[in-house]
Design a protein around this motif. Sequence first.
Motif, PDB file in Angstrom:
ATOM      1  N   GLU A 178     -25.646  23.301  -7.968  1.00 27.58           N
ATOM      2  CA  GLU A 178     -25.708  22.523  -6.737  1.00 27.58           C
ATOM      3  C   GLU A 178     -24.369  21.814  -6.535  1.00 27.58           C
ATOM      4  N   LYS A 179     -23.889  21.784  -5.303  1.00 33.28           N
ATOM      5  CA  LYS A 179     -22.613  21.159  -5.007  1.00 33.28           C
ATOM      6  C   LYS A 179     -22.679  19.659  -5.293  1.00 33.28           C
ATOM      7  N   LYS A 180     -21.711  19.167  -6.044  1.00 34.94           N
ATOM      8  CA  LYS A 180     -21.684  17.751  -6.398  1.00 34.94           C
ATOM      9  C   LYS A 180     -21.065  16.909  -5.273  1.00 34.94           C
ATOM     10  N   THR A 181     -21.547  15.686  -5.151  1.00 28.38           N
ATOM     11  CA  THR A 181     -20.946  14.729  -4.235  1.00 28.38           C
ATOM     12  C   THR A 181     -19.656  14.207  -4.860  1.00 28.38           C
ATOM     13  N   LYS A 182     -18.600  14.180  -4.077  1.00 29.44           N
ATOM     14  CA  LYS A 182     -17.297  13.758  -4.606  1.00 29.44           C
ATOM     15  C   LYS A 182     -16.987  12.315  -4.170  1.00 29.44           C
ATOM     16  N   ILE A 183     -16.817  11.446  -5.169  1.00 32.27           N
ATOM     17  CA  ILE A 183     -16.496  10.041  -4.909  1.00 32.27           C
ATOM     18  C   ILE A 183     -15.132   9.718  -5.518  1.00 32.27           C
ATOM     19  N   GLY A 184     -14.263   9.131  -4.721  1.00 31.03           N
ATOM     20  CA  GLY A 184     -12.959   8.691  -5.206  1.00 31.03           C
ATOM     21  C   GLY A 184     -12.936   7.181  -5.337  1.00 31.03           C
ATOM     22  N   ILE A 185     -12.541   6.686  -6.498  1.00 36.82           N
ATOM     23  CA  ILE A 185     -12.419   5.239  -6.722  1.00 36.82           C
ATOM     24  C   ILE A 185     -10.937   4.893  -6.823  1.00 36.82           C
ATOM     25  N   THR A 186     -10.496   4.000  -5.964  1.00 36.74           N
ATOM     26  CA  THR A 186      -9.107   3.550  -5.982  1.00 36.74           C
ATOM     27  C   THR A 186      -9.079   2.053  -6.252  1.00 36.74           C
ATOM     28  N   GLN A 187      -8.277   1.636  -7.243  1.00 34.80           N
ATOM     29  CA  GLN A 187      -8.223   0.236  -7.679  1.00 34.80           C
ATOM     30  C   GLN A 187      -6.771  -0.202  -7.732  1.00 34.80           C
ATOM     31  N   ILE A 188      -6.460  -1.344  -7.154  1.00 34.29           N
ATOM     32  CA  ILE A 188      -5.058  -1.752  -7.025  1.00 34.29           C
ATOM     33  C   ILE A 188      -4.400  -2.005  -8.376  1.00 34.29           C
ATOM     34  N   ILE A 189      -5.156  -2.558  -9.316  1.00 34.45           N
ATOM     35  CA  ILE A 189      -4.605  -2.844 -10.643  1.00 34.45           C
ATOM     36  C   ILE A 189      -5.773  -3.016 -11.603  1.00 34.45           C
ATOM     37  N   GLU A 190      -5.534  -2.841 -12.877  1.00 38.11           N
ATOM     38  CA  GLU A 190      -6.609  -2.969 -13.856  1.00 38.11           C
ATOM     39  C   GLU A 190      -6.564  -4.345 -14.514  1.00 38.11           C
ATOM     40  N   ILE A 209     -15.437   6.939  -0.586  1.00 35.16           N
ATOM     41  CA  ILE A 209     -14.345   6.263  -1.300  1.00 35.16           C
ATOM     42  C   ILE A 209     -14.781   4.843  -1.633  1.00 35.16           C
ATOM     43  N   LEU A 210     -14.583   4.449  -2.883  1.00 31.87           N
ATOM     44  CA  LEU A 210     -14.752   3.046  -3.278  1.00 31.87           C
ATOM     45  C   LEU A 210     -13.357   2.468  -3.452  1.00 31.87           C
ATOM     46  N   ALA A 211     -13.048   1.426  -2.689  1.00 32.13           N
ATOM     47  CA  ALA A 211     -11.744   0.776  -2.772  1.00 32.13           C
ATOM     48  C   ALA A 211     -11.924  -0.618  -3.361  1.00 32.13           C
ATOM     49  N   ILE A 212     -11.303  -0.845  -4.520  1.00 38.81           N
ATOM     50  CA  ILE A 212     -11.461  -2.115  -5.230  1.00 38.81           C
ATOM     51  C   ILE A 212     -10.229  -2.978  -5.018  1.00 38.81           C
ATOM     52  N   ALA A 213     -10.423  -4.106  -4.340  1.00 40.59           N
ATOM     53  CA  ALA A 213      -9.405  -5.104  -3.978  1.00 40.59           C
ATOM     54  C   ALA A 213      -8.743  -4.743  -2.644  1.00 40.59           C
ATOM     55  N   THR A 214      -8.245  -5.765  -1.982  1.00 39.08           N
ATOM     56  CA  THR A 214      -7.759  -5.641  -0.604  1.00 39.08           C
ATOM     57  C   THR A 214      -6.670  -4.595  -0.404  1.00 39.08           C
ATOM     58  N   PRO A 215      -5.593  -4.576  -1.203  1.00 40.38           N
ATOM     59  CA  PRO A 215      -4.539  -3.580  -0.933  1.00 40.38           C
ATOM     60  C   PRO A 215      -5.049  -2.141  -0.972  1.00 40.38           C
ATOM     61  N   PRO A 237     -16.660   7.674   4.648  1.00 38.86           N
ATOM     62  CA  PRO A 237     -17.204   6.336   4.380  1.00 38.86           C
ATOM     63  C   PRO A 237     -16.412   5.633   3.272  1.00 38.86           C
ATOM     64  N   ILE A 238     -16.008   4.391   3.527  1.00 37.59           N
ATOM     65  CA  ILE A 238     -15.258   3.587   2.564  1.00 37.59           C
ATOM     66  C   ILE A 238     -16.074   2.349   2.209  1.00 37.59           C
ATOM     67  N   LEU A 239     -16.410   2.194   0.955  1.00 38.86           N
ATOM     68  CA  LEU A 239     -17.029   0.964   0.473  1.00 38.86           C
ATOM     69  C   LEU A 239     -15.958   0.146  -0.224  1.00 38.86           C
ATOM     70  N   ILE A 240     -15.904  -1.133   0.076  1.00 39.35           N
ATOM     71  CA  ILE A 240     -14.921  -2.023  -0.531  1.00 39.35           C
ATOM     72  C   ILE A 240     -15.636  -3.033  -1.426  1.00 39.35           C
ATOM     73  N   THR A 241     -14.925  -3.519  -2.420  1.00 37.52           N
ATOM     74  CA  THR A 241     -15.441  -4.617  -3.226  1.00 37.52           C
ATOM     75  C   THR A 241     -14.252  -5.419  -3.747  1.00 37.52           C
ATOM     76  N   ALA A 242     -14.531  -6.661  -4.171  1.00 37.07           N
ATOM     77  CA  ALA A 242     -13.472  -7.579  -4.607  1.00 37.07           C
ATOM     78  C   ALA A 242     -12.457  -7.807  -3.495  1.00 37.07           C
ATOM     79  N   VAL A 243     -12.953  -7.884  -2.271  1.00 31.17           N
ATOM     80  CA  VAL A 243     -12.137  -8.216  -1.099  1.00 31.17           C
ATOM     81  C   VAL A 243     -12.656  -9.548  -0.568  1.00 31.17           C
ATOM     82  N   THR A 244     -11.784 -10.531  -0.449  1.00 25.85           N
ATOM     83  CA  THR A 244     -12.226 -11.872  -0.084  1.00 25.85           C
ATOM     84  C   THR A 244     -12.676 -11.975   1.365  1.00 25.85           C
ATOM     85  N   ASP A 245     -11.818 -11.591   2.293  1.00 22.40           N
ATOM     86  CA  ASP A 245     -12.128 -11.738   3.714  1.00 22.40           C
ATOM     87  C   ASP A 245     -11.786 -10.439   4.451  1.00 22.40           C
TER      88      ASP A 245
END
Length: 313
Positions: A24-36, A90-96, A109-117
């Motif tokens: 079965e075709k897998k769903t592809k999710i990309g996680i991008t994080q500004i810094i660790e 796409i999961l984008a962690i932090a504002t940049p 679709p882009i889900l964000i987290t660790a974004v203040t405003d």
Amino acid sequence: MKKGLFLAILTLVILITGCGKKEEKKTKIGITQIIEHPALDASKEGFLQALEDAGYDETKVEIEFQSAQGDFGTAQTIANSYVQDKKDLILAIATPSAQAAYNTTKEIPILITAVTDPETAGLTGDNISGTSDMSPVKQQMELVKKLLPDAKKVGIVYNTSEQNSEFLVKKAIEECDKLSLEVITSGVTNVNEVSSALDVILGKVDVLYVPTDNLMTAAIPLVLQKTNEAKVPVIGSIKDMVEQGAIATETIDYYKLGYQTGEMAVEILEGASIKDMPVETLKDTQLIINKRAAEEMGISLDNIDGLDKAEIF
């Protein structure tokens, strides 16, 4: 005839068996994080756990993670690669990283987290939502008054190129004004400027406040080295800062924040429309105190309420 019939049946069996083994075709999710650093890493781990708990393991989801190592240009390159690879989410962690992703696509679709405003950062649209890590700045500034009742001046070193930091500094100034505290700020643009900025500001303040600024969070070992030498206490904004030597903070749980974002991802994977999902926040905060650091700075904890519920190191 019999031989021909046998071959026909054998061919049919092979075709049926082959179809049964088709993956079965897998769903592809990309996680991008500004810094660790620990807070952002915890957000990622919470997100992944929420997916796993909902049954989206490696047999159903193909996840690619990349860190920009603090560089916005790299974050933009990562976002471009995810679009070219046709990620499903796409999961984008932090504002940049969130800004880089949103600059690149208005369709995935882009889900964000660790974004203040998100609104101030320009992260609003039909294909973007997620969770905000809005710091309880009011409670953090009140800690300054409770722990250091004689303090007059609060120092803040922050990254001027990060919109979240600009927003938080403005909010800190507003809260300090209510408490008759003067704020002295020093802006930096990269980690190489942090040391000299601290050298200048620490001689002018009674306490240093470190907001949820990704550059300053990553540089917290240097910050604590400098503040300990100058005998200036630090009020942090995340748990890791207190674990490493800041006096205290009132903060949110970044693992829970990431988990909440993961639950939103599950909804999307199961057919929900991201444009109908508002940005969410965590309401619960936690008081965290480094008792040893307080003692070394000669700071009493007698004026702090809720010590019985606090996490104390």
